[in-house]
Design a protein around this motif. Structure first.
Motif, mmCIF file in Angstrom:
data_model
loop_
_atom_site.group_PDB
_atom_site.id
_atom_site.type_symbol
_atom_site.label_atom_id
_atom_site.label_comp_id
_atom_site.label_asym_id
_atom_site.label_seq_id
_atom_site.Cartn_x
_atom_site.Cartn_y
_atom_site.Cartn_z
ATOM 1 N N PRO A 85 1.110 -9.812 16.500
ATOM 2 C CA PRO A 85 1.622 -10.895 15.660
ATOM 3 C C PRO A 85 0.657 -11.278 14.534
ATOM 4 O O PRO A 85 1.092 -11.707 13.465
ATOM 5 C CB PRO A 85 1.793 -12.063 16.641
ATOM 6 N N ILE A 86 -0.642 -11.122 14.771
ATOM 7 C CA ILE A 86 -1.637 -11.434 13.743
ATOM 8 C C ILE A 86 -1.485 -10.481 12.560
ATOM 9 O O ILE A 86 -1.467 -10.901 11.399
ATOM 10 C CB ILE A 86 -3.061 -11.357 14.336
ATOM 11 N N VAL A 87 -1.348 -9.194 12.861
ATOM 12 C CA VAL A 87 -1.136 -8.194 11.808
ATOM 13 C C VAL A 87 0.178 -8.480 11.075
ATOM 14 O O VAL A 87 0.248 -8.408 9.837
ATOM 15 C CB VAL A 87 -1.132 -6.773 12.414
ATOM 16 N N LEU A 88 1.222 -8.825 11.831
ATOM 17 C CA LEU A 88 2.528 -9.124 11.237
ATOM 18 C C LEU A 88 2.436 -10.279 10.253
ATOM 19 O O LEU A 88 3.002 -10.227 9.150
ATOM 20 C CB LEU A 88 3.540 -9.447 12.342
ATOM 21 N N LEU A 124 3.354 -10.035 6.261
ATOM 22 C CA LEU A 124 4.387 -10.893 5.651
ATOM 23 C C LEU A 124 3.813 -11.681 4.484
ATOM 24 O O LEU A 124 4.477 -11.853 3.454
ATOM 25 C CB LEU A 124 4.971 -11.844 6.703
ATOM 26 N N LYS A 125 2.580 -12.163 4.635
ATOM 27 C CA LYS A 125 1.938 -12.907 3.548
ATOM 28 C C LYS A 125 1.719 -12.013 2.338
ATOM 29 O O LYS A 125 1.982 -12.399 1.200
ATOM 30 C CB LYS A 125 0.609 -13.477 4.045
ATOM 31 N N LYS A 126 1.269 -10.786 2.578
ATOM 32 C CA LYS A 126 0.999 -9.858 1.500
ATOM 33 C C LYS A 126 2.295 -9.479 0.769
ATOM 34 O O LYS A 126 2.302 -9.274 -0.450
ATOM 35 C CB LYS A 126 0.318 -8.602 2.054
ATOM 36 N N MET A 127 3.395 -9.409 1.531
ATOM 37 C CA MET A 127 4.700 -9.079 0.953
ATOM 38 C C MET A 127 5.364 -10.282 0.301
ATOM 39 O O MET A 127 6.451 -10.153 -0.284
ATOM 40 C CB MET A 127 5.614 -8.514 2.057
ATOM 41 N N GLY A 128 4.755 -11.462 0.416
ATOM 42 C CA GLY A 128 5.321 -12.654 -0.187
ATOM 43 C C GLY A 128 6.461 -13.254 0.604
ATOM 44 O O GLY A 128 7.243 -14.062 0.073
ATOM 45 N N LYS A 129 6.549 -12.905 1.885
ATOM 46 C CA LYS A 129 7.645 -13.414 2.731
ATOM 47 C C LYS A 129 7.313 -14.781 3.317
ATOM 48 O O LYS A 129 8.185 -15.449 3.857
ATOM 49 C CB LYS A 129 7.936 -12.424 3.870
#
Length: 216
Positions: free
Chosen positions: A203-206, A210-215
Motif C-alpha cells: 500500500p505504501i508503494v501504491l 498514485l501521487k506521482k500519477m496525480g490521482k
C-alpha cells in the motif's frame, strides 16, 4: 497485556494534561495545533505539539485506549527508548506527510496523536504479525497483517476522496513512520518476517504511485 510501562504512562499523561488545557483555552489550542500556513511561516513547533492536542474527550480516549493496547508489544521487543523513538518519529512523519499533501492549503489544520499511535500499531504488527486484533464492530479476531494492509488501503481511499473530518494522510504517514523506523531499529525482521515486510510495503508503494500519477 502486562502492567503499563512508565513511558506509556508518561505519554498518556502528557496527552491528557495538554488536551485538557486546550479544551479550556482556545488560544492555547490555536497556538499549538498543526496548521499549514503557520508551519510554512516558521512555526515548526506545531509539527510536534499538535500530536498532544485533541478535539474532544472521545478523540483523546480512543487514541490513548489504542495506544494502551499496542504499546507493550513494541516495548517488550525493543525497549522503552526505541518505543519513544518510534512514537515521536511516527508523529512527525504523519505531520510531514500532511504538510506534503496540503502544502498549498494554508488553512488546513489538524490535531491528535493518531499518527503516532498508528506508527506504534504498525510497529507492533511487524514485530508480532501473528497477533490478532478485535474490532468493535467485528466479533471475530482479525490477523494483524490483514488489518494493517486494509487500514492503509482505506487511508489511501480516504485521502483520495476526502472522507470525513479525518487526517487520513497523517494516519498513513504515522504508519509509514512506524514501518520504516521499526525496520531500522530491528533489522533482524528482514530475516524472520520478510514476507510480512513486503506485504505491508504494497500500500505504501501504491500511495506514492498514485501521487506521482496525480490521482491523489
Amino acid at each position: 497485556m502486562g502492567n503499563l510501562s512508565l513511558i506509556t504512562i508518561i505519554i498518556i499523561a502528557a496527552n491528557v494534561i495538554i488536551s485538557f488545557k486546550a479544551f479550556g483555552d482556545y488560544g492555547f489550542f490555536e497556538k499549538y495545533k498543526f496548521n499549514v500556513g503557520a508551519v510554512r511561516r516558521g512555526e515548526q513547533i506545531r509539527m510536534f505539539s499538535s500530536g498532544f492536542l485533541h478535539v474532544d474527550n472521545a478523540h483523546l480516549f480512543f487514541n490513548m485506549f489504542t495506544l494502551y493496547f499496542f504499546a507493550d508489544v513494541v516495548i517488550d521487543y525493543l525497549g522503552s527508548f526505541k518505543f519513544l523513538i518510534i512514537y515521536i518519529g511516527s508523529l512527525l512523519l504523519g505531520n510531514l506527510l500532511s504538510l506534503y499533501f496540503h502544502k498549498d492549503e494554508y488553512h488546513y489544520s489538524a490535531v491528535g496523536a493518531s499518527g503516532a499511535v498508528t506508527g506504534i500499531i504498525y510497529s507492533a504488527i511487524l514485530l508480532q504479525p501473528d497477533m490478532s486484533l478485535y474490532m468493535f464492530f467485528i466479533p471475530i479476531p482479525i490477523p494483524a497483517y490483514i488489518f494493517g494492509v486494509g487500514y492503509l488501503l482505506y487511508s489511501i481511499y480516504g485521502m483520495k476522496n476526502r472522507i470525513g473530518n479525518i487526517g487520513h494522510d497523517a494516519h498513513f504517514g504515522g504508519a509509514l513512520g512506524g514501518y520504516i523506523i521499526t525496520l531500522i531499529l530491528a533489522s533482524w525482521l528482514f530475516e524472520t518476517h520478510l514476507l510480512m515486510i513486503g506485504l505491508l510495503a504494497l500500500p505504501i508503494v501504491l500511495l506514492f504511485l498514485l501521487k506521482k500519477m496525480g490521482k491523489i
